[in-house]
Enzyme design. Structure first.
Site, PDB file in Angstrom:
ATOM      1  N   SER A  66      31.884   8.690 -26.939  1.00 24.45           N
ATOM      2  CA  SER A  66      33.087   8.054 -27.476  1.00 24.45           C
ATOM      3  C   SER A  66      33.730   7.062 -26.502  1.00 24.45           C
ATOM      4  O   SER A  66      33.096   6.117 -26.063  1.00 24.45           O
ATOM      5  CB  SER A  66      34.043   9.171 -27.882  1.00 24.45           C
ATOM      6  N   THR A 505      37.809  17.272 -23.022  1.00 20.04           N
ATOM      7  CA  THR A 505      36.712  16.317 -22.826  1.00 20.04           C
ATOM      8  C   THR A 505      36.568  15.834 -21.391  1.00 20.04           C
ATOM      9  O   THR A 505      35.599  15.161 -21.072  1.00 20.04           O
ATOM     10  CB  THR A 505      36.894  15.074 -23.729  1.00 20.04           C
TER      11      THR A 505
END
Ligand code: NG1
Ligand code: ZN
Length: 533
Positions: A66, A505
């Site tokens: 991402s 993350t």
């Protein structure tokens, strides 16, 4: 071990590094790409088991990190309707990834099979895709190795945005059923979105061009392909930060996360007063808008602003369509700006739920409404239409042309808005449709409410796992006593709000603060960061 000879042999080619602990977090596994080979091989095995468990339905696997730097990568599993992997299976993913030896890996496999009564004679079908990261091809090879080791049928969909892969998975699993979702390909995706977009802007004056910063990622080639299909007469896009070749350029000083966190425009884009600008993130599931006013002051229109715009438009459309009794609700996280929550609650008068961070939580909460608008402040979100609404749209007999038009527009929205996951391209079309209907500039959209100054800070700590949150991430229960200190700091500031949570993350703790003025907000963020450190 004798039960899976080909698995044993293949697993030996993908040994687990001894000193690493893996966790399937907010967004799957995500870390430096060079640590992911064994994780991805094993995730392939799990995807196959998941498919067998679901009678051979197709499972998706996306390889991406991402908005994270180019040297990172990651992997996420996608369930048959295009939604994120069911939560109980996330734990299996972590257990498989952490099994230190092949013997223990096989023991975990056996436990998953037993716990889920998996019939190994069932077929397994898996499709996968990756973003533009240089580490992608080798990791795809590891994944394919894992899938082949357990005799799964699998297909490489090449380079796609994350939401495109989710879309394809849903299409594959609904083909030929009443819930058919579309042609399972990128081309089918473009056509579905473009057709709906055309219906929605038909006859309206086109807006000025939109500059789209693609974070030097997969969004660039994909939005270009889409632009070809939709046609310039309907939507004028100027694609920027489209360099997917130069090493390290992905997400570097550009993209939706950079713009949101730094609250200024991306590098590589020369902003002009009152021009129209948007940024995608590295896998094109997040979207933010922004502009510069005549005094060259930067204004951000983030996920909260998109949610407000969408909720307003859809609520009006539902009323115009005469769909009484259909409720439109919104879902946010603790990161939503306090002004946006106030706007939704008191001005639009729509219900607002608050969930834990991570879109899977928002998605499930949004399913509780007839129409559920969910966005994270960072620009990740979508709008879900429940079966009740879809039925109402097809059943309602319109009494006036205005009502018929509203129903047709709602129907087109259900096609244009990705029902599986937040999708920057689809969300961009939604914003463009609404602005086209209103003939609004970005500044006019921005008038809905004024954001409270906010600050998001990353704090590197020795062990982020000691931080545990409750109350949808808004309070800490551990370390003991820290919440009282945060409350004490917050009490000193007008309109102050602050909370702390461990990132899912990155190896950091995030501190969020907002307050009445920029100065107070920064002061609050600084003080709370000091408590955590
Ligand atoms: P973490 O790193 O857990 O804060 C970030 C975003 C989430 C979500 C995930 C997945 C913020 C503050 N956090 O998670 O909202 O989008 O990435 O991409 O934006
Ligand atoms: Zn993303």
């Amino acid at each position: 071990a004798t039960r899976y000879p080909s698995l044993v042999e293949a697993a030996e080619r993908h040994p687990k590094p001894a000193d690493v602990t893996y966790a399937y977090g907010t967004a799957g596994f995500r870390m430096k790409a060079n640590l992911l080979d064994s994780v991805i091989f094993r995730a392939g095995v799990l995807a196959a088991l998941r498919s067998k468990k679901l009678d051979g339905k197709t499972i998706g696997v996306m390889i991406t990190a991402s908005h994270n730097p180019a040297q990172d990568n990651g992997i996420k599993l996608v369930d048959p309707m295009g939604e994120m992997l069911e939560q109980t299976w996330e734990a299996y993913a972590s257990q498989l990834a952490n099994a230190p030896t092949i013997e223990e890996l096989l023991a975990v496999v056996d436990r998953v099979i037993a716990a889920n009564k998996i019939d190994l004679s069932k077929p397994a079908n898996v499709v996968y895709a990756r973003d533009t990261r240089p580490s992608g091809p080798a990791l795809v090879a590891a994944l394919a190795d894992g899938l082949s080791a357990v005799q799964a049928q699998h297909r490489d969909e090449g380079i796609l945005t994350t939401p495109q892969l989710h879309y394809i998975v849903r299409c594959l699993n609904t083909q030929g059923t009443p819930e058919a979702y579309g042609e399972p390909s990128a081309a089918g995706y473009y056509k579905k979105l473009a057709d709906a977009y055309h219906k929605l802007v038909n006859g309206k004056t086109r807006l000025s061009p939109l500059h789209v910063d693609c974070a030097n990622g997969v969004g660039a080639p994909k939005i270009r392909e889409f632009a070809q299909v939709v046609g310039e007469a309907a939507l004028a896009l100027i694609v920027t930060n489209d360099d997917t070749e130069t090493e390290g350029s992905l997400n570097y000083q550009c993209g939706a996360d950079y713009v949101k966190v730094n609250q200024h425009g991306p590098h590589g884009v020369e902003m002009q007063p009152n021009g129209r600008y948007a940024s995608l993130d590295g896998d094109a599931d997040r979207l933010v808008y922004y502009y510069m006013d005549n005094d060259r002051v930067f204004h951000l229109l983030d996920g909260d602003k998109i949610a407000g715009l969408a909720a307003m438009f859809i609520k009006d459309l539902v009323t115009a369509a005469g769909l009484e009794g259909i409720n439109v609700g919104t879902v946010q996280t603790a990161y939503a700006n306090g002004s946006s929550t106030n706007y939704l609650t008191n001005i639009l008068q729509v219900p607002v739920s608050c969930t834990q961070t991570g879109v899977k939580h928002l998605h499930h909460e949004a399913e509780k409404y007839d129409v559920g608008v969910y966005f994270e402040a960072n620009g990740h979100g979508t709008v879900l239409f429940s079966p009740v609404v879809l039925q109402a749209i097809s059943d309602t007999v319109s009494r006036t042309p205005a009502q018929a038009l509203a129903i047709a527009q709602l129907r087109a929205l259900t096609d244009m808005i990705n029902q599986t996951v937040g999708d920057a391209i689809s969300d961009l079309l939604l914003v463009e449709v609404i602005l086209t209907h209103k003939q609004w500039t970005l500044s006019q959209w921005d008038q809905a409410y004024t954001d409270l100054p906010s600050r998001l800070v990353r704090v590197v700590v020795k062990d982020r796992n000691i931080f545990r949150t409750i109350n949808a991430d808004r309070q800490l229960e551990s370390p003991a006593g820290m919440q009282a200190l945060i409350d004490g700091a917050v009490a000193k500031f007008a309109n102050g709000r602050s909370f702390v949570r461990p990132s899912g993350t990155e190896d950091v703790v995030r501190v969020y603060a907002e307050a009445a003025t920029r100065h107070e907000c920064d002061e609050l963020a600084f003080r709370v960061a000091g408590l955590v450190f």
